[in-house]
Motif scaffolding. Structure first.
Motif, PDB file in Angstrom:
ATOM      1  N   ASN A 198       0.828  -1.211   0.000  1.00 34.01           N
ATOM      2  CA  ASN A 198       0.000   0.000   0.000  1.00 34.01           C
ATOM      3  C   ASN A 198       0.858   1.255   0.000  1.00 34.01           C
ATOM      4  O   ASN A 198       0.559   2.224  -0.694  1.00 34.01           O
ATOM      5  CB  ASN A 198      -0.959  -0.005   1.193  1.00 34.01           C
ATOM      6  CG  ASN A 198      -2.055  -1.024   1.048  1.00 34.01           C
ATOM      7  OD1 ASN A 198      -2.383  -1.469  -0.044  1.00 34.01           O
ATOM      8  ND2 ASN A 198      -2.635  -1.406   2.163  1.00 34.01           N
ATOM      9  N   CYS A 239       3.915   1.527  -1.179  1.00 35.70           N
ATOM     10  CA  CYS A 239       4.514   1.627  -2.518  1.00 35.70           C
ATOM     11  C   CYS A 239       3.522   2.208  -3.522  1.00 35.70           C
ATOM     12  O   CYS A 239       3.904   3.027  -4.366  1.00 35.70           O
ATOM     13  CB  CYS A 239       5.009   0.262  -2.984  1.00 35.70           C
ATOM     14  SG  CYS A 239       6.429  -0.329  -2.045  1.00 35.70           S
ATOM     15  N   ASP A 240       2.269   1.807  -3.417  1.00 34.01           N
ATOM     16  CA  ASP A 240       1.234   2.357  -4.296  1.00 34.01           C
ATOM     17  C   ASP A 240       1.025   3.841  -4.027  1.00 34.01           C
ATOM     18  O   ASP A 240       0.943   4.641  -4.960  1.00 34.01           O
ATOM     19  CB  ASP A 240      -0.092   1.610  -4.114  1.00 34.01           C
ATOM     20  CG  ASP A 240      -0.072   0.215  -4.695  1.00 34.01           C
ATOM     21  OD1 ASP A 240       0.834  -0.102  -5.498  1.00 34.01           O
ATOM     22  OD2 ASP A 240      -0.967  -0.580  -4.333  1.00 34.01           O
ATOM     23  N   GLU A 241       0.936   4.217  -2.754  1.00 37.10           N
ATOM     24  CA  GLU A 241       0.727   5.619  -2.392  1.00 37.10           C
ATOM     25  C   GLU A 241       1.888   6.497  -2.847  1.00 37.10           C
ATOM     26  O   GLU A 241       1.689   7.635  -3.261  1.00 37.10           O
ATOM     27  CB  GLU A 241       0.520   5.768  -0.880  1.00 37.10           C
ATOM     28  CG  GLU A 241      -0.794   5.222  -0.390  1.00 37.10           C
ATOM     29  CD  GLU A 241      -1.991   6.066  -0.783  1.00 37.10           C
ATOM     30  OE1 GLU A 241      -1.852   7.291  -0.979  1.00 37.10           O
ATOM     31  OE2 GLU A 241      -3.087   5.495  -0.891  1.00 37.10           O
ATOM     32  N   TRP A 242       3.105   5.974  -2.746  1.00 34.52           N
ATOM     33  CA  TRP A 242       4.283   6.730  -3.169  1.00 34.52           C
ATOM     34  C   TRP A 242       4.539   6.617  -4.663  1.00 34.52           C
ATOM     35  O   TRP A 242       5.464   7.231  -5.177  1.00 34.52           O
ATOM     36  CB  TRP A 242       5.516   6.250  -2.417  1.00 34.52           C
ATOM     37  CG  TRP A 242       5.576   6.668  -0.981  1.00 34.52           C
ATOM     38  CD1 TRP A 242       4.812   7.599  -0.335  1.00 34.52           C
ATOM     39  CD2 TRP A 242       6.486   6.165  -0.002  1.00 34.52           C
ATOM     40  NE1 TRP A 242       5.183   7.700   0.975  1.00 34.52           N
ATOM     41  CE2 TRP A 242       6.211   6.832   1.212  1.00 34.52           C
ATOM     42  CE3 TRP A 242       7.502   5.217  -0.029  1.00 34.52           C
ATOM     43  CZ2 TRP A 242       6.926   6.583   2.379  1.00 34.52           C
ATOM     44  CZ3 TRP A 242       8.204   4.965   1.135  1.00 34.52           C
ATOM     45  CH2 TRP A 242       7.924   5.642   2.330  1.00 34.52           C
ATOM     46  N   LYS A 243       3.750   5.802  -5.343  1.00 30.63           N
ATOM     47  CA  LYS A 243       3.888   5.578  -6.782  1.00 30.63           C
ATOM     48  C   LYS A 243       5.291   5.068  -7.165  1.00 30.63           C
ATOM     49  O   LYS A 243       5.888   5.506  -8.140  1.00 30.63           O
ATOM     50  CB  LYS A 243       3.533   6.843  -7.565  1.00 30.63           C
ATOM     51  CG  LYS A 243       2.081   7.258  -7.404  1.00 30.63           C
ATOM     52  CD  LYS A 243       1.778   8.518  -8.172  1.00 30.63           C
ATOM     53  CE  LYS A 243       0.346   8.925  -8.158  1.00 30.63           C
ATOM     54  NZ  LYS A 243      -0.373   8.952  -6.922  1.00 30.63           N
ATOM     55  N   LEU A 244       5.776   4.111  -6.367  1.00 27.07           N
ATOM     56  CA  LEU A 244       7.072   3.517  -6.663  1.00 27.07           C
ATOM     57  C   LEU A 244       6.935   2.517  -7.787  1.00 27.07           C
ATOM     58  O   LEU A 244       5.937   1.802  -7.874  1.00 27.07           O
ATOM     59  CB  LEU A 244       7.633   2.800  -5.428  1.00 27.07           C
ATOM     60  CG  LEU A 244       7.853   3.639  -4.175  1.00 27.07           C
ATOM     61  CD1 LEU A 244       8.501   2.789  -3.084  1.00 27.07           C
ATOM     62  CD2 LEU A 244       8.685   4.868  -4.463  1.00 27.07           C
ATOM     63  N   ASN A 245       7.939   2.453  -8.636  1.00 26.97           N
ATOM     64  CA  ASN A 245       7.924   1.436  -9.680  1.00 26.97           C
ATOM     65  C   ASN A 245       8.408   0.106  -9.102  1.00 26.97           C
ATOM     66  O   ASN A 245       8.845   0.030  -7.948  1.00 26.97           O
ATOM     67  CB  ASN A 245       8.743   1.885 -10.903  1.00 26.97           C
ATOM     68  CG  ASN A 245      10.217   2.068 -10.603  1.00 26.97           C
ATOM     69  OD1 ASN A 245      10.827   1.303  -9.852  1.00 26.97           O
ATOM     70  ND2 ASN A 245      10.825   3.092 -11.197  1.00 26.97           N
ATOM     71  N   LYS A 270      -1.240  16.109   2.241  1.00 23.89           N
ATOM     72  CA  LYS A 270      -1.181  15.623   0.865  1.00 23.89           C
ATOM     73  C   LYS A 270      -1.162  16.834  -0.048  1.00 23.89           C
ATOM     74  O   LYS A 270      -1.751  17.850   0.281  1.00 23.89           O
ATOM     75  CB  LYS A 270      -2.390  14.742   0.557  1.00 23.89           C
ATOM     76  CG  LYS A 270      -2.372  13.434   1.280  1.00 23.89           C
ATOM     77  CD  LYS A 270      -3.598  12.610   0.925  1.00 23.89           C
ATOM     78  CE  LYS A 270      -3.654  11.360   1.783  1.00 23.89           C
ATOM     79  NZ  LYS A 270      -4.865  10.599   1.560  1.00 23.89           N
ATOM     80  N   ARG A 324       2.837  12.299   0.149  1.00 27.91           N
ATOM     81  CA  ARG A 324       2.955  11.176  -0.796  1.00 27.91           C
ATOM     82  C   ARG A 324       4.122  11.346  -1.765  1.00 27.91           C
ATOM     83  O   ARG A 324       4.628  10.378  -2.309  1.00 27.91           O
ATOM     84  CB  ARG A 324       1.660  11.019  -1.613  1.00 27.91           C
ATOM     85  CG  ARG A 324       0.442  10.683  -0.776  1.00 27.91           C
ATOM     86  CD  ARG A 324       0.677   9.422   0.042  1.00 27.91           C
ATOM     87  NE  ARG A 324      -0.514   8.936   0.666  1.00 27.91           N
ATOM     88  CZ  ARG A 324      -0.883   9.195   1.915  1.00 27.91           C
ATOM     89  NH1 ARG A 324      -0.139   9.958   2.681  1.00 27.91           N
ATOM     90  NH2 ARG A 324      -1.994   8.703   2.410  1.00 27.91           N
ATOM     91  N   GLU A 325       4.566  12.578  -1.960  1.00 27.36           N
ATOM     92  CA  GLU A 325       5.628  12.859  -2.934  1.00 27.36           C
ATOM     93  C   GLU A 325       7.008  13.022  -2.300  1.00 27.36           C
ATOM     94  O   GLU A 325       8.016  12.986  -3.002  1.00 27.36           O
ATOM     95  CB  GLU A 325       5.284  14.141  -3.704  1.00 27.36           C
ATOM     96  CG  GLU A 325       4.014  14.031  -4.520  1.00 27.36           C
ATOM     97  CD  GLU A 325       3.577  15.370  -5.103  1.00 27.36           C
ATOM     98  OE1 GLU A 325       4.206  16.409  -4.795  1.00 27.36           O
ATOM     99  OE2 GLU A 325       2.598  15.371  -5.861  1.00 27.36           O
ATOM    100  N   THR A 376       9.979  10.815  -3.172  1.00 28.90           N
ATOM    101  CA  THR A 376      10.393  10.755  -4.583  1.00 28.90           C
ATOM    102  C   THR A 376      10.753  12.132  -5.150  1.00 28.90           C
ATOM    103  O   THR A 376      10.890  12.282  -6.359  1.00 28.90           O
ATOM    104  CB  THR A 376       9.290  10.096  -5.435  1.00 28.90           C
ATOM    105  OG1 THR A 376       8.069  10.825  -5.283  1.00 28.90           O
ATOM    106  CG2 THR A 376       9.088   8.639  -5.028  1.00 28.90           C
TER     107      THR A 376
END
Length: 129
Positions: A23, A25-31, A82, A86-87, A90
């Motif tokens: 979850n 990883c999804d929130e942080w938009k990790l590949n 937010k 979340r960003e 990255t």
């Protein structure tokens, strides 16, 4: 009986940690590569681990990484609103821990010690010890 309860608890902890980490990883938009590297897993292991019912083992190091990363996520949520929460991992960061790198890249490069430093850094920002 006690061994069965202990084994069940370990499986349950692993399943909860993996789900929470997925979850994050999804929130942080990790590949795929970022997520697997941060957890110190191969890409193929991470693909299997993020699915329900994963029966593989996790090392103590991997469990500690997942726990610390979940703590980082929670700290970011408490400290920032937010979308910054979340960003943050990255985005390039000029702080002394990151030297212009994205925190995610510094954490992957520095491994568990760096992940724990990021966790401590964020806890200090929000007034923790």
């Amino acid at each position: 009986m006690q061994n069965t309860a202990k084994a069940f608890a370990q499986v349950d902890i692993k399943a909860v940690a993996l789900k929470a980490y997925a979850n994050v990883c999804d929130e942080w938009k990790l590949n795929q590569k970022e997520a697997s590297s941060l957890a110190d897993m191969s890409d193929s292991t991470w693909k299997r681990a993020k699915k329900p019912g994963f029966t593989g083992d996790l090392t103590k190091d991997q469990l500690l990484r997942l726990s610390a990363i979940i703590g980082i996520f929670k700290s970011l949520d408490l400290y920032f609103s937010k979308p910054l929460s979340r960003e943050w991992m990255t985005r390039p960061n000029t702080g002394p821990l990151f030297r212009g790198q994205r925190p995610i890249d510094a954490a992957v490069e520095g491994g568990l010690p760096q992940i724990l430093q990021v966790r401590t850094y964020l806890d200090a920002l929000r007034g923790g010890a």
